[in-house]
Design a protein around this motif. Structure first.
Motif, PDB file in Angstrom:
ATOM      1  N   SER A  41       0.827  -1.204   0.000  1.00  0.00           N
ATOM      2  CA  SER A  41       0.000   0.000   0.000  1.00  0.00           C
ATOM      3  C   SER A  41       0.865   1.259   0.000  1.00  0.00           C
ATOM      4  O   SER A  41       0.578   2.226  -0.711  1.00  0.00           O
ATOM      5  CB  SER A  41      -0.922   0.006   1.222  1.00  0.00           C
ATOM      6  OG  SER A  41      -1.799  -1.100   1.203  1.00  0.00           O
ATOM      7  N   LYS A  42       1.954   1.212   0.793  1.00  0.00           N
ATOM      8  CA  LYS A  42       2.858   2.357   0.853  1.00  0.00           C
ATOM      9  C   LYS A  42       3.531   2.599  -0.490  1.00  0.00           C
ATOM     10  O   LYS A  42       3.628   3.736  -0.965  1.00  0.00           O
ATOM     11  CB  LYS A  42       3.906   2.131   1.935  1.00  0.00           C
ATOM     12  CG  LYS A  42       4.799   3.329   2.191  1.00  0.00           C
ATOM     13  CD  LYS A  42       5.745   3.060   3.343  1.00  0.00           C
ATOM     14  CE  LYS A  42       6.635   4.272   3.613  1.00  0.00           C
ATOM     15  NZ  LYS A  42       7.576   4.014   4.738  1.00  0.00           N
ATOM     16  N   LYS A  43       3.975   1.489  -1.122  1.00  0.00           N
ATOM     17  CA  LYS A  43       4.621   1.627  -2.435  1.00  0.00           C
ATOM     18  C   LYS A  43       3.632   2.112  -3.485  1.00  0.00           C
ATOM     19  O   LYS A  43       3.980   2.921  -4.354  1.00  0.00           O
ATOM     20  CB  LYS A  43       5.235   0.291  -2.851  1.00  0.00           C
ATOM     21  CG  LYS A  43       6.481  -0.077  -2.054  1.00  0.00           C
ATOM     22  CD  LYS A  43       7.143  -1.325  -2.602  1.00  0.00           C
ATOM     23  CE  LYS A  43       8.442  -1.634  -1.840  1.00  0.00           C
ATOM     24  NZ  LYS A  43       9.118  -2.832  -2.378  1.00  0.00           N
ATOM     25  N   LEU A  44       2.385   1.619  -3.394  1.00  0.00           N
ATOM     26  CA  LEU A  44       1.364   2.078  -4.336  1.00  0.00           C
ATOM     27  C   LEU A  44       1.075   3.551  -4.145  1.00  0.00           C
ATOM     28  O   LEU A  44       0.894   4.293  -5.120  1.00  0.00           O
ATOM     29  CB  LEU A  44       0.083   1.255  -4.155  1.00  0.00           C
ATOM     30  CG  LEU A  44       0.114  -0.187  -4.677  1.00  0.00           C
ATOM     31  CD1 LEU A  44      -1.174  -0.909  -4.323  1.00  0.00           C
ATOM     32  CD2 LEU A  44       0.333  -0.207  -6.197  1.00  0.00           C
ATOM     33  N   ASP A  45       1.033   3.984  -2.866  1.00  0.00           N
ATOM     34  CA  ASP A  45       0.807   5.410  -2.595  1.00  0.00           C
ATOM     35  C   ASP A  45       1.952   6.247  -3.148  1.00  0.00           C
ATOM     36  O   ASP A  45       1.727   7.311  -3.749  1.00  0.00           O
ATOM     37  CB  ASP A  45       0.670   5.644  -1.083  1.00  0.00           C
ATOM     38  CG  ASP A  45      -0.613   5.043  -0.519  1.00  0.00           C
ATOM     39  OD1 ASP A  45      -1.557   4.822  -1.323  1.00  0.00           O
ATOM     40  OD2 ASP A  45      -0.676   4.781   0.689  1.00  0.00           O
ATOM     41  N   ASN A  46       3.205   5.768  -2.919  1.00  0.00           N
ATOM     42  CA  ASN A  46       4.363   6.500  -3.443  1.00  0.00           C
ATOM     43  C   ASN A  46       4.343   6.541  -4.971  1.00  0.00           C
ATOM     44  O   ASN A  46       4.655   7.565  -5.585  1.00  0.00           O
ATOM     45  CB  ASN A  46       5.662   5.852  -2.961  1.00  0.00           C
ATOM     46  CG  ASN A  46       5.859   5.995  -1.460  1.00  0.00           C
ATOM     47  OD1 ASN A  46       5.321   6.921  -0.852  1.00  0.00           O
ATOM     48  ND2 ASN A  46       6.611   5.103  -0.851  1.00  0.00           N
ATOM     49  N   THR A  47       3.963   5.387  -5.569  1.00  0.00           N
ATOM     50  CA  THR A  47       3.880   5.333  -7.026  1.00  0.00           C
ATOM     51  C   THR A  47       2.813   6.288  -7.555  1.00  0.00           C
ATOM     52  O   THR A  47       3.023   6.987  -8.547  1.00  0.00           O
ATOM     53  CB  THR A  47       3.567   3.896  -7.488  1.00  0.00           C
ATOM     54  OG1 THR A  47       4.567   3.008  -6.973  1.00  0.00           O
ATOM     55  CG2 THR A  47       3.558   3.812  -9.008  1.00  0.00           C
ATOM     56  N   SER A  48       1.669   6.323  -6.856  1.00  0.00           N
ATOM     57  CA  SER A  48       0.588   7.230  -7.268  1.00  0.00           C
ATOM     58  C   SER A  48       1.039   8.684  -7.165  1.00  0.00           C
ATOM     59  O   SER A  48       0.761   9.501  -8.052  1.00  0.00           O
ATOM     60  CB  SER A  48      -0.654   6.991  -6.401  1.00  0.00           C
ATOM     61  OG  SER A  48      -1.124   5.673  -6.547  1.00  0.00           O
ATOM     62  N   GLU A  49       1.752   8.994  -6.063  1.00  0.00           N
ATOM     63  CA  GLU A  49       2.248  10.365  -5.898  1.00  0.00           C
ATOM     64  C   GLU A  49       3.244  10.719  -6.999  1.00  0.00           C
ATOM     65  O   GLU A  49       3.225  11.827  -7.545  1.00  0.00           O
ATOM     66  CB  GLU A  49       2.904  10.515  -4.524  1.00  0.00           C
ATOM     67  CG  GLU A  49       1.905  10.442  -3.362  1.00  0.00           C
ATOM     68  CD  GLU A  49       2.589  10.513  -2.022  1.00  0.00           C
ATOM     69  OE1 GLU A  49       3.838  10.591  -2.006  1.00  0.00           O
ATOM     70  OE2 GLU A  49       1.886  10.495  -0.995  1.00  0.00           O
TER      71      GLU A  49
END
Length: 266
Positions: free
Chosen positions: A142-150
């Motif tokens: 989830s953290k990596k997905l959030d970073n990727t989205s950002e």
């Protein structure tokens, strides 16, 4: 061959007792149940333990199993004491050999019961470890997905900004080319008019020549001033104040008008 009596109900009573803290009276009753359950060779099933615990609707199954394990160990210790004191038991038992077999059956089945409880504890601990790993993995993903989205949003924002800057630069370039074209056109018109006037200066008279020259200067000056102001606005530069331009315009118009009147009187 003698049929083995089903002791499921008695075994469930035993589980109900040892799932809670025991005192001397309940421990004595539990030990009595142990002899009743295992005396004739009946064996409990592993699934029966779990099924009974689920029926009891225990909130903390792990704590309950640890308590069961401790209480079963107490019963094992009691059976061991009976085995150690077997000589004294011989005096009260009708069949000493049979009584010895009964004690060992109780001991063996209690050991199996404790082993089943231990296996269940290990299974629960293993499930908790797997659950913790899954939760950590989910948080990491989830953290990596959030970073990727950002990062994607940042890239999209930069792309939109670059596209907008490109369009603005293209528009400014076209506008600047148009302005310079207009400047060249104005200068060309001014030069053409001036050449036309000067080529016919002998036929129009001096005063009319003066008047037309003032008008040409007035036209070219105002057009160039407006174009340069427009260029300053496009480049976000501070616009120069032309406070004296209107005085210059009025002066040229007045002088041109005077020269035009003089051309008729003189």
């Amino acid at each position: 061959m003698k049929k083995i009596i089903d002791q499921t109900s008695e075994f469930e009573k035993l589980i109900d007792i040892i799932v809670n803290p025991v005192d001397e009276s309940t421990e004595a009753y539990a030990l009595k149940l142990v002899h009743v359950i295992y005396d004739k060779g009946w064996r409990h099933s592993y699934s029966l333990i779990t099924r009974r615990l689920l029926k009891l609707q225990i909130d903390e199954l792990n704590d309950a199993l640890q308590l069961i394990s401790a209480n079963v160990q107490e019963l094992i210790n009691d059976i061991n004491s009976e085995i150690d004191n077997y000589d004294d038991c011989n005096e009260s038992a009708n069949d000493p050999e049979k009584y010895s077999v009964s004690l060992r059956r109780c001991h063996r089945n209690l050991e199996k019961l404790k082993d089943h409880v231990t296996l269940e504890l290990m299974r629960i601990d293993g499930n908790k470890a797997i659950e913790a790993k899954v939760i950590n993995l989910h948080q990491l993903v989830s953290k990596k997905l959030d970073n990727t989205s950002e990062k994607l949003e940042s890239i999209e924002g930069k792309a939109e900004k670059l596209e907008k800057e490109y369009k603005n630069q293209r528009t400014e370039s076209i506008t600047i080319l148009g302005v310079f074209t207009a400047i060249i056109g104005v200068i060309g018109v001014g030069v053409t008019l001036s050449a036309s006037i000067f080529s016919n200066m002998n036929s129009i008279g001096n005063w009319r020549l003066y008047a037309l020259t003032c008008l040409i200067v007035l036209f070219v000056t105002n057009i160039l001033t407006a174009l340069f102001d427009f260029l300053r606005d496009m480049t976000d530069k501070e616009k120069k104040k032309n406070d004296y331009l209107w005085i210059f315009n009025i002066g040229l118009l007045f002088f041109s008008f005077v020269c035009f009147l003089l051309s008729f009187t003189l």
